[in-house]
Design an enzyme around this catalytic site. Structure first.
Site, PDB file in Angstrom:
ATOM      1  N   ASP A  14     -28.711  -9.285  15.576  1.00  0.00           N
ATOM      2  CA  ASP A  14     -28.051 -10.086  14.545  1.00  0.00           C
ATOM      3  C   ASP A  14     -29.003 -11.099  13.893  1.00  0.00           C
ATOM      4  O   ASP A  14     -28.710 -12.304  13.825  1.00  0.00           O
ATOM      5  CB  ASP A  14     -26.843 -10.838  15.128  1.00  0.00           C
ATOM      6  CG  ASP A  14     -25.973  -9.965  16.018  1.00  0.00           C
ATOM      7  OD1 ASP A  14     -25.865  -8.766  15.719  1.00  0.00           O
ATOM      8  OD2 ASP A  14     -25.427 -10.477  17.009  1.00  0.00           O
ATOM      9  N   GLU A  52     -17.848  -4.973  10.548  1.00  0.00           N
ATOM     10  CA  GLU A  52     -18.256  -6.284  11.029  1.00  0.00           C
ATOM     11  C   GLU A  52     -19.541  -6.730  10.321  1.00  0.00           C
ATOM     12  O   GLU A  52     -20.067  -6.032   9.446  1.00  0.00           O
ATOM     13  CB  GLU A  52     -18.456  -6.276  12.550  1.00  0.00           C
ATOM     14  CG  GLU A  52     -19.593  -5.387  13.028  1.00  0.00           C
ATOM     15  CD  GLU A  52     -19.740  -5.397  14.541  1.00  0.00           C
ATOM     16  OE1 GLU A  52     -18.815  -5.856  15.253  1.00  0.00           O
ATOM     17  OE2 GLU A  52     -20.794  -4.930  15.029  1.00  0.00           O
TER      18      GLU A  52
END
Length: 347
Positions: free
Chosen positions: A33, A215
């Protein structure tokens, strides 16, 4: 002889200079991420560590391994936000620094978004104040918050559940009253509809047998064209990939204004040994002329959502219709030119 030595020295200097302007992926051995913010000549980079918030500082993202780093915050134990800290993002809003992150108390069902504030111009200095939970109505499971400004108004996009059960993650948007408060109800703007968004079988007793996933939403704008790029399918599969929705109109809170591209825009490359590329962010080169994508991926099939995910980056090209062209994830042995720097920094 002196001339030959001079030429050899000059050639050697040229090789060193060329090497300094090149890099290969991954940028670090591990780091899911990845996110960066460019400010005052430096990139401030972060990624998921799970139990704390760290920030790296560098003039060259390709040289992350040598970047200065600082521990920003460790959560107090026994709180609703002390465990499973995911996908932090550092933003500058109205001259102040904010870090958004998802966290829970050790139970994934309780994941929510939280934010810290620092009024110092330098995020390595000052005090990080915990501002609290960032929740929409209804207050449901939420991760991967990304904030942006559109027509002088602040918005947040994130991934969440429709109800209280884990079976599907959708993309929601809401307007913000201030950097720590959502104003009004959340609006659903994307959910898994295509087969490439529904690869999510699970093989453990703690979770449902299958989860559909949208997401990691990220805002992207160029020449008046507005996009949200998101990650689709389970990160535990090799099919984890990027999808795209495009704003058609100017009302961000109208679900019909968002049109989804029917195919993934960035996915695995078995030829290049890059698997499950996703949860990306975007940044510009130091001179402001280039757009780049920063993402994580695995080097081998079946490595899932663990610590083998590593941060990588490559330049974006743009199609004639204004949409981004992310290309194919480049292999680890391919040399790339670093993001373009300003002329004064080249001297």
């Amino acid at each position: 002889m002196k001339k030959i030595i001079f030429l050899l020295a000059l050639f050697g200097f040229g090789l060193v200079t060329a090497q300094e302007n090149m890099f290969t992926n991954p940028l670090l051995p591990s780091g899911a991420d990845p996110y960066s913010t460019y400010y005052n000549g430096y990139y401030y980079y972060t990624h998921t560590l799970g139990n704390r918030l760290m920030l790296w500082k560098t003039k060259n993202l390709a040289d992350l391994k040598n970047a200065e780093s600082k521990l920003i915050w460790t959560p107090p134990p026994g709180t609703a936000y002390s465990k499973e800290i995911w996908a932090p993002e550092f933003h500058i809003i109205d001259g102040k620094w904010y870090v958004y992150f998802a966290a829970d108390d050790g139970d994934n069902n309780n994941h929510r978004m939280y934010v810290l504030e620092n009024t110092s111009e330098d995020p390595f200095k000052g005090h990080w104040e915990f501002k609290g939970k960032v929740a929409a109505w209804p207050d449901r499971w939420a991760i991967d918050g990304n904030v942006f400004t559109y027509k002088n108004k602040l918005y947040m996009i994130w991934s969440g559940w429709e109800g209280d059960t884990n079976h599907q993650q959708n993309i929601y948007i809401a307007k913000m009253k201030n950097p720590w408060t959502i104003e009004g109800k959340r609006v659903l703007i994307a959910e898994p509809t295509y087969a490439w968004e529904k690869q999510g079988d699970l093989q453990d007793a703690k979770n449902p047998p299958h989860v559909n996933v949208n997401e990691g939403p990220q805002y992207l704008e160029r020449n008046g064209n507005i996009f949200i790029v998101f990650s689709a399918s389970g990160c535990w599969t090799d099919y984890y990939a990027l999808g795209l929705i495009r704003l058609e109109g100017d009302d961000l809170l109208n679900p019909s204004s968002w049109v989804k591209h029917p195919e993934p825009v960035f996915g695995k490359s078995e030829t290049n040994s890059v698997y499950a590329p996703g949860h990306n962010s975007f940044f510009k080169s130091p001179d402001g002329t280039e757009d780049w994508i920063l993402y994580h991926a695995n080097s081998n099939p079946g490595e899932g959502c663990g610590t083998k995910r590593s941060p990588r980056m490559q330049k974006i090209r743009w199609n004639a219709d204004g949409t981004p062209d992310f290309g194919t994830p480049v292999p680890e042995n391919e040399y790339l030119t670093i993001p373009a720097i300003r002329q004064q920094e080249q001297k």
